[in-house]
Design a protein around this motif. Structure first.
Motif, mmCIF file in Angstrom:
data_model
loop_
_atom_site.group_PDB
_atom_site.id
_atom_site.type_symbol
_atom_site.label_atom_id
_atom_site.label_comp_id
_atom_site.label_asym_id
_atom_site.label_seq_id
_atom_site.Cartn_x
_atom_site.Cartn_y
_atom_site.Cartn_z
ATOM 1 N N LEU A 155 -1.531 5.437 -3.754
ATOM 2 C CA LEU A 155 -0.456 6.735 -4.774
ATOM 3 C C LEU A 155 -0.295 6.227 -6.407
ATOM 4 O O LEU A 155 -0.437 6.084 -7.285
ATOM 5 C CB LEU A 155 0.478 7.454 -4.529
ATOM 6 C CG LEU A 155 -0.061 8.579 -3.329
ATOM 7 C CD1 LEU A 155 1.246 9.608 -2.847
ATOM 8 C CD2 LEU A 155 -0.786 9.782 -3.863
ATOM 9 N N LEU A 156 0.401 4.704 -5.815
ATOM 10 C CA LEU A 156 0.738 3.864 -6.888
ATOM 11 C C LEU A 156 -0.360 2.534 -6.274
ATOM 12 O O LEU A 156 -0.566 1.872 -5.623
ATOM 13 C CB LEU A 156 1.924 3.489 -5.893
ATOM 14 C CG LEU A 156 3.012 4.248 -6.669
ATOM 15 C CD1 LEU A 156 4.495 2.888 -5.784
ATOM 16 C CD2 LEU A 156 3.518 3.760 -7.479
ATOM 17 N N GLU A 157 -1.732 2.528 -7.428
ATOM 18 C CA GLU A 157 -2.703 2.073 -7.627
ATOM 19 C C GLU A 157 -2.396 0.584 -8.123
ATOM 20 O O GLU A 157 -1.272 0.279 -8.340
ATOM 21 C CB GLU A 157 -3.666 2.320 -8.626
ATOM 22 C CG GLU A 157 -4.143 4.015 -8.531
ATOM 23 C CD GLU A 157 -5.056 4.536 -8.867
ATOM 24 O OE1 GLU A 157 -5.195 3.607 -10.077
ATOM 25 O OE2 GLU A 157 -6.179 5.596 -8.909
ATOM 26 N N PRO A 158 -2.725 -0.684 -7.643
ATOM 27 C CA PRO A 158 -3.062 -2.250 -7.731
ATOM 28 C C PRO A 158 -2.640 -2.520 -9.564
ATOM 29 O O PRO A 158 -3.274 -2.023 -10.265
ATOM 30 C CB PRO A 158 -3.796 -2.747 -7.977
ATOM 31 C CG PRO A 158 -4.344 -1.723 -6.471
ATOM 32 C CD PRO A 158 -4.343 -0.414 -7.474
ATOM 33 N N GLY A 159 -1.531 -2.528 -9.347
ATOM 34 C CA GLY A 159 -1.331 -3.233 -10.801
ATOM 35 C C GLY A 159 -0.307 -2.347 -11.794
ATOM 36 O O GLY A 159 -0.307 -2.201 -13.023
ATOM 37 N N THR A 160 0.023 -1.152 -10.386
ATOM 38 C CA THR A 160 1.078 -0.229 -11.316
ATOM 39 C C THR A 160 2.506 -1.249 -12.017
ATOM 40 O O THR A 160 2.972 -1.639 -10.648
ATOM 41 C CB THR A 160 1.379 1.336 -10.615
ATOM 42 O OG1 THR A 160 -0.223 1.789 -10.251
ATOM 43 C CG2 THR A 160 2.753 1.363 -11.002
ATOM 44 N N VAL A 161 2.824 -0.579 -12.696
ATOM 45 C CA VAL A 161 4.378 -1.406 -13.340
ATOM 46 C C VAL A 161 5.190 -0.671 -12.657
ATOM 47 O O VAL A 161 5.734 0.459 -12.256
ATOM 48 C CB VAL A 161 4.373 -1.526 -14.694
ATOM 49 C CG1 VAL A 161 5.727 -2.209 -15.126
ATOM 50 C CG2 VAL A 161 3.797 -2.088 -14.733
ATOM 51 N N LEU A 162 6.113 -1.713 -12.056
ATOM 52 C CA LEU A 162 7.395 -1.019 -11.187
ATOM 53 C C LEU A 162 8.540 -1.250 -12.224
ATOM 54 O O LEU A 162 9.687 -2.101 -11.239
ATOM 55 C CB LEU A 162 7.299 -1.294 -9.790
ATOM 56 C CG LEU A 162 6.012 -1.284 -8.928
ATOM 57 C CD1 LEU A 162 6.421 -2.305 -7.497
ATOM 58 C CD2 LEU A 162 6.040 0.018 -7.920
ATOM 59 N N GLY A 163 8.733 -0.582 -13.157
ATOM 60 C CA GLY A 163 10.396 -0.703 -14.036
ATOM 61 C C GLY A 163 11.077 -0.370 -13.016
ATOM 62 O O GLY A 163 11.378 1.078 -13.015
ATOM 63 N N GLU A 164 12.428 -0.670 -13.299
ATOM 64 C CA GLU A 164 13.491 -0.045 -12.820
ATOM 65 C C GLU A 164 14.064 0.857 -13.806
ATOM 66 O O GLU A 164 14.918 1.674 -12.307
ATOM 67 C CB GLU A 164 14.458 -1.272 -12.639
ATOM 68 C CG GLU A 164 14.313 -2.599 -12.095
ATOM 69 C CD GLU A 164 15.227 -3.524 -11.932
ATOM 70 O OE1 GLU A 164 16.584 -3.790 -12.597
ATOM 71 O OE2 GLU A 164 15.009 -4.513 -11.596
#
Length: 232
Positions: free
Chosen positions: A19-28
């Motif tokens: 669901l969270l794909e590779p390269g997805t930014v995990l912004g705080e």
């Protein structure tokens, strides 16, 4: 459960499920709002994802979900073969113990029966989500039965990456049915208290699983994954 634990569990599962794909930014800011928690527990959760190898820092982008590729399968399976064969041996040895052995034998016998029953349905192309639940139950029983918490922790961490690889391969009814038979053989070997048979059955299963992933990689090449160096 603490807020950081809840956030970690959810983000980890979303990454493993794709669901969270590779390269997805995990912004705080975005993730704390989405998960309904403050940024302090979120940072703790993100740090644990980095420690798991599920997230990494990308230049100019911040924290991102790490890339995953079927090309990683041989390296991961080298470790999986070493750890799971040892766990199978130890579990089989413990089923012979007068203390707790009979209960372990019953549990692994029941698992073997359930895997055998699943074979026909999987061959017919039944949606495999319940089968994956069953394999997770076997993993949990194996972790508990091996009697080595360090070994069990190592296996749990490894399975995060193996779960991501599985998502890249197509479901094959024939392979899933064969996998169920192989899991049944592992479970029965443990139930009968035969360490060498348990190890041998595990090796057969893992070599077949790796061969399937490698055939998928050869037949369906994918674009190069996003890496820290190549990310824009």
């Amino acid at each position: 459960m603490r807020a950081s634990d809840r956030a970690y569990s959810r983000l980890r599962q979303e990454i493993v499920d794709g669901l969270l794909e590779p390269g997805t930014v995990l912004g705080e800011v975005e993730q704390s709002a989405r998960l309904g928690i403050s940024r302090t527990p979120l940072r703790e959760a993100l740090a644990r994802l980095v420690a798991d190898g599920l997230a990494t820092t990308s230049r100019g982008r911040g924290l991102v979900v790490t890339a995953v590729s079927l090309a990683e399968a041989p390296q991961l399976f080298d470790l999986r073969i070493a750890l799971e064969t040892l766990a199978g041996r130890r579990a089989a040895e413990r089923t012979r113990s007068p203390e707790g052995g009979p209960e372990l034998r019953d549990r692994f016998t029941a698992l073997a029966t359930r895997f055998e029953q699943a074979t026909t349905q999987l061959s017919a192309g039944t949606e495999p989500s319940s089968y994956y639940v069953l394999t997770a139950q076997l993993d949990a029983e194996l972790d508990a039965a091996c009697g080595n918490p360090y070994l069990a922790d190592s296996l749990r961490g490894l399975r995060l990456h193996l779960g991501r690889l599985r998502r890249l391969a197509r479901n094959s009814p024939g392979r899933l049915a064969a996998s169920a038979r192989e899991h049944a053989a592992i479970s029965r070997a443990i139930a009968t208290g035969d360490p060498e048979l348990a190890a041998a059955a595990t090796i057969v299963h893992l070599h077949q699983a790796l061969a399937h992933l490698q055939s998928e990689d050869a037949d369906h090449p994918r674009p190069s994954p996003i890496t820290q160096e190549s990310a824009p």
